[in-house]
Scaffold this motif. Structure first.
Motif, PDB file in Angstrom:
ATOM      1  N   GLY A  52      25.035  41.940  44.213  1.00 45.13           N
ATOM      2  CA  GLY A  52      23.710  42.166  44.806  1.00 45.13           C
ATOM      3  C   GLY A  52      23.716  42.194  46.325  1.00 45.13           C
ATOM      4  O   GLY A  52      22.681  42.437  46.945  1.00 45.13           O
ATOM      5  N   LYS A  53      24.872  41.989  46.938  1.00 53.47           N
ATOM      6  CA  LYS A  53      24.910  41.944  48.412  1.00 53.47           C
ATOM      7  C   LYS A  53      24.731  43.327  49.033  1.00 53.47           C
ATOM      8  O   LYS A  53      24.322  43.457  50.182  1.00 53.47           O
ATOM      9  N   ILE A  54      25.050  44.363  48.242  1.00 53.26           N
ATOM     10  CA  ILE A  54      24.849  45.732  48.721  1.00 53.26           C
ATOM     11  C   ILE A  54      23.926  46.440  47.735  1.00 53.26           C
ATOM     12  O   ILE A  54      24.182  46.447  46.534  1.00 53.26           O
ATOM     13  N   LEU A  55      22.839  47.013  48.262  1.00 49.87           N
ATOM     14  CA  LEU A  55      21.822  47.623  47.393  1.00 49.87           C
ATOM     15  C   LEU A  55      21.538  49.066  47.809  1.00 49.87           C
ATOM     16  O   LEU A  55      21.252  49.344  48.974  1.00 49.87           O
ATOM     17  N   PHE A  56      21.628  49.966  46.823  1.00 51.10           N
ATOM     18  CA  PHE A  56      21.213  51.360  47.004  1.00 51.10           C
ATOM     19  C   PHE A  56      19.810  51.486  46.399  1.00 51.10           C
ATOM     20  O   PHE A  56      19.635  51.258  45.206  1.00 51.10           O
ATOM     21  N   THR A  57      18.837  51.859  47.213  1.00 46.63           N
ATOM     22  CA  THR A  57      17.442  51.869  46.742  1.00 46.63           C
ATOM     23  C   THR A  57      16.979  53.225  46.228  1.00 46.63           C
ATOM     24  O   THR A  57      15.900  53.309  45.649  1.00 46.63           O
ATOM     25  N   GLY A  58      17.766  54.290  46.447  1.00 46.54           N
ATOM     26  CA  GLY A  58      17.202  55.626  46.236  1.00 46.54           C
ATOM     27  C   GLY A  58      15.991  55.771  47.145  1.00 46.54           C
ATOM     28  O   GLY A  58      15.903  55.106  48.190  1.00 46.54           O
ATOM     29  N   ASP A  59      15.031  56.604  46.742  1.00 51.03           N
ATOM     30  CA  ASP A  59      13.878  56.853  47.615  1.00 51.03           C
ATOM     31  C   ASP A  59      12.783  55.798  47.495  1.00 51.03           C
ATOM     32  O   ASP A  59      11.670  56.002  47.981  1.00 51.03           O
ATOM     33  N   ASN A  60      13.076  54.667  46.861  1.00 49.83           N
ATOM     34  CA  ASN A  60      12.106  53.577  46.899  1.00 49.83           C
ATOM     35  C   ASN A  60      12.033  52.964  48.296  1.00 49.83           C
ATOM     36  O   ASN A  60      11.111  52.216  48.592  1.00 49.83           O
ATOM     37  N   LEU A  61      13.005  53.308  49.118  1.00 50.13           N
ATOM     38  CA  LEU A  61      12.954  52.877  50.515  1.00 50.13           C
ATOM     39  C   LEU A  61      13.420  54.023  51.400  1.00 50.13           C
ATOM     40  O   LEU A  61      14.466  54.626  51.140  1.00 50.13           O
ATOM     41  N   LEU A  62      12.625  54.314  52.440  1.00 49.23           N
ATOM     42  CA  LEU A  62      12.995  55.323  53.427  1.00 49.23           C
ATOM     43  C   LEU A  62      12.835  54.684  54.789  1.00 49.23           C
ATOM     44  O   LEU A  62      11.833  54.014  55.041  1.00 49.23           O
ATOM     45  N   ASN A  63      13.798  54.892  55.650  1.00 55.28           N
ATOM     46  CA  ASN A  63      13.776  54.257  56.961  1.00 55.28           C
ATOM     47  C   ASN A  63      13.587  55.321  58.039  1.00 55.28           C
ATOM     48  O   ASN A  63      14.476  56.122  58.273  1.00 55.28           O
ATOM     49  N   GLY A  64      12.397  55.342  58.643  1.00 53.18           N
ATOM     50  CA  GLY A  64      12.164  56.303  59.723  1.00 53.18           C
ATOM     51  C   GLY A  64      11.357  57.513  59.316  1.00 53.18           C
ATOM     52  O   GLY A  64      11.104  58.397  60.122  1.00 53.18           O
ATOM     53  N   ARG A  65      10.975  57.559  58.057  1.00 61.54           N
ATOM     54  CA  ARG A  65      10.064  58.623  57.630  1.00 61.54           C
ATOM     55  C   ARG A  65       9.229  58.132  56.466  1.00 61.54           C
ATOM     56  O   ARG A  65       9.624  57.221  55.737  1.00 61.54           O
ATOM     57  N   LEU A  66       8.052  58.740  56.325  1.00 57.71           N
ATOM     58  CA  LEU A  66       7.253  58.433  55.133  1.00 57.71           C
ATOM     59  C   LEU A  66       7.785  59.273  53.980  1.00 57.71           C
ATOM     60  O   LEU A  66       8.357  60.339  54.191  1.00 57.71           O
TER      61      LEU A  66
END
Ligand SMILES: [Zn+2]
Length: 315
Positions: free
Chosen positions: A197-211
């Motif tokens: 769990g120390k490294i997580l790939f969120t897919g598009d559930n999280l975007l950084n710098g854009r909506l």
């Protein structure tokens, strides 16, 4: 005679040429953790400049070979991803994970399949079902309109292995833990964690710098399920679907605009304010995020969707 042969040549060459768009230029590979690399794609939506490449393909090195998460949004993006991988290692790609149905994340499967026919391509069963129903072709058509010619030759390569919540896929010495909580960004999302769990790939559930576009999903459930998972795993490295990789503080910062929208819309709803009147209040509350890519384009749509979700929950 010469004219005729040029004409005949053109007949043969032109269709061949039209079958494949130009290569996507090489984008830098960033090491985000030991044995984990991300190509941070542009934050824009598909356009002639980005040639349809806009996501965050990632490499995880395992003792059995390389695993790719989301190999890009076209044949050409996938080929670029493999070119960049080749600069890191000669080891084969043995598996691919597709985070969800949006084509910018998985149309690069085609290049991986061509180069590594034995690689297993994993996705959520709903994603496989939607891909079989033509969702990939819809995305190719969208690319054709928004970046004409750039992705020519792209043919959706549908994942061949279904995975669902709670499964752990062991590849060599790395365990890939699969998380799926129903509809979030889309009904097809896989969130993937490694290293306990120390490294997580969120897919598009999280975007950084854009909506992000939320119209295929449920904003409230996306916030709730993502926050619960992050609380449980306490990841040190979070790889968003688009935008720079970061730590847990980045996660909180990048999820916050959605939390703000939901909170403000809910307050306004309870005060009987119409969704039309809410938008300026929400925009004011989001002033820290106004420079984010796609803000003006999407904020009204997201407010409207949040309103409908809150209204629906109220009945
Ligand atoms: Zn998406």
């Amino acid at each position: 005679m010469r004219f005729l042969s040029v004409f005949l040549l053109a007949l043969f060459v032109a269709p061949l040429h039209a079958q494949k768009g130009p290569p996507v230029p090489d984008y830098p590979v960033d090491r985000v953790a030991e044995g984990v690399y991300v190509i941070h794609g542009p934050l824009t939506t598909p356009n002639p400049e980005n040639q349809g490449f806009m996501n965050n393909p990632a490499f995880v090195m395992t003792s059995a070979g390389v695993v790719i998460v989301d190999p890009g949004g076209s044949l050409q993006s996938g080929e670029m991803v493999l070119r960049q991988l080749k600069k890191l290692t000669d080891r084969p790609v043995v598996a691919v994970f597709n985070s969800h149905i949006h084509g910018d994340h998985w149309l690069g499967n085609q290049a991986v399949r061509a180069a590594f026919p034995k690689a297993t391509i994993y996705a959520h069963p709903k994603m496989i079902e939607m891909a079989k129903d033509g969702a990939g072709d819809d995305w190719v058509a969208l690319l054709d309109r928004s970046a004409p010619g750039a992705a020519d030759g792209t043919v959706p390569e549908i994942p061949d292995a279904a995975v669902d919540n709670g499964q752990v896929i062991r590849v060599g010495d790395v365990d890939f833990a699969i998380h799926h909580f129903g509809t979030m960004h889309t009904p097809t999302d896989l969130l993937i964690s490694i290293r306990g769990g120390k490294i997580l790939f969120t897919g598009d559930n999280l975007l950084n710098g854009r909506l992000g576009r939320s119209s295929d999903g449920h904003i409230g459930k996306m916030i709730e399920a993502s926050d619960a998972l992050v609380e449980k795993l306490d990841p040190e490295v979070v790889i968003p679907g688009h935008g720079r990789t970061g730590d847990r503080a980045m996660y909180d910062y990048a999820m916050e605009p959605f939390r703000i929208i939901y909170r403000v819309v809910k307050e306004q709803y309870e005060n009987d304010v119409s969704d039309f009147e809410m938008k300026p209040v929400v925009v004011e509350a989001l002033k820290e995020y106004r420079s984010w890519e796609e803000f003006d384009n999407l904020v009204g749509k997201i407010v409207n969707q949040a309103y409908l979700e809150i209204e629906e929950a109220d009945f």
